[in-house]
Design an enzyme around this catalytic site. Structure first.
Site, PDB file in Angstrom:
ATOM      1  N   ASP A 215       1.894  -5.991   3.675  1.00 24.66           N
ATOM      2  CA  ASP A 215       1.248  -6.885   2.718  1.00 24.66           C
ATOM      3  C   ASP A 215      -0.165  -6.396   2.389  1.00 24.66           C
ATOM      4  O   ASP A 215      -0.911  -5.978   3.268  1.00 24.66           O
ATOM      5  CB  ASP A 215       1.184  -8.292   3.335  1.00 24.66           C
ATOM      6  N   GLU A 276       2.917  -2.773  -0.157  1.00 27.18           N
ATOM      7  CA  GLU A 276       2.574  -3.571  -1.323  1.00 27.18           C
ATOM      8  C   GLU A 276       1.149  -3.173  -1.672  1.00 27.18           C
ATOM      9  O   GLU A 276       0.188  -3.638  -1.062  1.00 27.18           O
ATOM     10  CB  GLU A 276       2.642  -5.069  -1.021  1.00 27.18           C
TER      11      GLU A 276
END
Length: 549
Positions: A215, A276
């Site tokens: 993330d 990401e």
């Protein structure tokens, strides 16, 4: 250490894999508390196996106060008690591995929950202490430190700084949070932080986790030296290409991920990872190289309008990027952060999705038939491309965004912190419909944590199981056929009409996608699958066909 059940010889399985994202709290509720859980995920292993994907990726399942849907992590090496136990997690891994399905875990390294033991220690500690150095604390500006250190915004608005209160009740230092105040940013210049995340990666890898989704992978390293630059927003187009941005995509990030790669490669087979990283496309290779994480999300088609020219240009560009990095591309249409693509494709071009959601999805009006036909066509196109495809739970049912959630049920910090002007992402996180009836359409024995609309009945697994032309049946057929047709990671473009995207793979597998309205003739060959019925032997508009010659 738990030895992987998968053969070490297949170290490149991920390069053309199909990965299915599970949002645990909205997947399946096993105990009737309205919240999806680990046992719920285990209970649907046969469904996932029949769907035909290669792996599942679990959004955060860690202990969390849910200030941001689980991305505020209080303990990185445990399961949220509301979702189950570590034993439940081990059982789930075993069940999916037994079906030949790998498991990804979501790692959230940029920030923790404000309930994390380290942050609680930091709040109780003095300025300048070792405990505070794990995070980013700064004195405020103004005569009494009453102003934040700078004017940087938060992704969730309006400011990225929150002031602390000392033990005697007086105002103290400020801490940085690029997201919600409950998500304080780590200081990645601190060796303790670096080593603790390595421990986390080993912890889950030892339990059999096969890969990791990272993330906000571009934000770990920060330049917090003064003078602070003015940052208006966090659009990737404003990130320079030389690694000099104060907050994002800094050059020294590579060293962090090289250290992680050493850990991944110590396992047999090596663990994989996907970043990401919302950075300029020209910089994604840094995260996708074999020396760092190995893959990086390509969100370009997710953001692309329904256009043959735009899709082809985007595909060509990303295949070149993949060649540069030595990785394979990743193709994405939906995830837990965006309006579902069946809705996006049914709305007029240049629709402002934030404004559309605030109108409860009534203006401009959604053309569901058009949106679903395009969504089905786009999925088949993605599955025919070289590289891996990442799917989001519910897209195999053709689910639309639940746009009319009332304000009082919304949970997204975007809604809560941005003056209730943007509804945020709850509309794509509504729990799945498994059955045609019941208080939660089979999600659980009680009402779901977000209300499900009545139209879910006609999009439930139970309903689509018996519909020959259902989206679920199409996904199953496409995924099964894809396994048979996969070849080398190359494609060749075939000359086609202006509104058609036509390419073939090395083994004679042709993909033809008609972005226009008028039916188009298909080439000679065997029609293996279409996203919509042919019209007098021709491919209708907003449809895809797979042909072998």
């Amino acid at each position: 250490m738990t030895e992987s059940v998968f053969l070490a010889g297949d170290e490149n399985w991920w390069r053309q894999a199909v990965v299915y994202q599970v949002y645990p709290r909205s997947f399946k509720d096993s105990n009737g508390d309205g919240l999806g859980d680990v046992k719920g995920i285990t209970s649907k292993v046969d469904y996932i196996a029949e769907l035909g994907v290669d792996a599942i990726w679990l959004s955060p399942f860690y202990p969390s106060a849910l200030a941001d849907g689980g991305y505020d992590v209080a303990d990185y090496r445990d399961v949220d008690p509301k979702l189950g136990t570590l034993a439940d997690f081990d059982d789930m891994i075993q069940a999916y591995h037994a079906k030949g399905i790998r498991v990804f875990a979501d790692v959230v390294p940029n920030h923790s929950s404000d309930l994390h033991v380290w942050f609680q220690e930091a709040l109780a500690a003095e300025p300048g202490s070792a405990a505070r150095d794990r995070y980013i604390f700064r004195d405020g500006k103004g005569a009494h430190g009453e102003l934040p250190p700078n004017d940087w915004p938060s992704h969730f608005g309006p400011t990225s700084w929150t002031r602390t209160t000392t033990a005697d009740g007086t105002p103290g230092q400020w801490y940085l949070h690029l997201f919600a105040p409950e998500q304080p940013d780590f200081n990645w210049d601190n060796p303790e932080v670096i080593e603790d995340f390595k421990k986390t990666l080993r912890f889950w890898s030892d339990r059999g986790v096969d890969g990791f989704r990272i993330d906000v992978a571009h934000a770990l390293k920060k330049d917090m030296s003064e003078p602070y630059p003015t940052i208006v927003d966090y659009d990737p187009k404003h990130i320079p290409l030389d690694g000099s941005h104060h907050l994002f995509d800094r050059e020294e990030l590579v060293e962090v991920y090289r250290g992680w790669r050493e850990i991944f490669n110590s396992y047999n087979p090596p663990r994989v990872a996907v970043a990401e990283a919302w950075v300029p496309a020209e910089r994604r290779y840094r995260y996708a190289s074999p020396e760092t994480l190995g893959q990086s999300f390509n969100f370009d088609l997710l953001a692309a309008p329904w256009s043959a020219k735009k899709f082809k240009k985007t595909i060509e560009f990303n295949l070149k990027l993949s060649e540069k990095s030595g990785s394979s591309s990743t193709w994405v249409l939906s995830n837990h952060d965006v309006v579902r693509h069946a809705s996006r494709y049914g709305l007029p071009k240049k629709t402002n999705y934030d404004k559309w959601l605030v109108t409860d999805g009534t203006s401009p009006e959604l053309d569901r038939e058009l949106g679903l036909s395009r969504a089905r066509a786009a999925t088949m196109l993605l599955l025919a491309l070289p590289g891996s495809t990442y799917m989001y739970q519910g897209e195999e049912l053709g689910l639309f965004e639940v746009a009319d959630l009332p304000g009082e049920v919304l949970q997204d910090p975007i809604w809560l912190r941005d003056g209730k002007t943007r509804k945020g992402r709850d509309g794509c996180r509504v729990p799945l419909p498994w059955e045609k009836t019941g208080s939660s359409f089979g999600f659980g024995s009680a009402s779901a944590h977000l209300p499900q609309p009545s139209w879910f009945a006609g999009f439930s697994v139970e309903f689509e199981e018996v519909q020959e032309d259902s989206t679920l049946k199409l996904y199953r057929a496409a995924l099964a056929l894809r396994k048979q047709l996969l070849s080398t990671e190359t494609l060749e473009w075939v000359t086609s009409p202006r509104k058609v995207v036509h390419f073939k793979r090395a083994n004679g597998w042709h993909n033809i996608t008609n972005f226009g309205k008028k039916p188009v003739a298909l080439p000679e060959g065997t029609v293996q699958l279409t996203s919509a019925p042919l019209v007098d032997g021709k491919l209708p508009g907003n449809a895809t066909a797979w042909i072998t010659v």
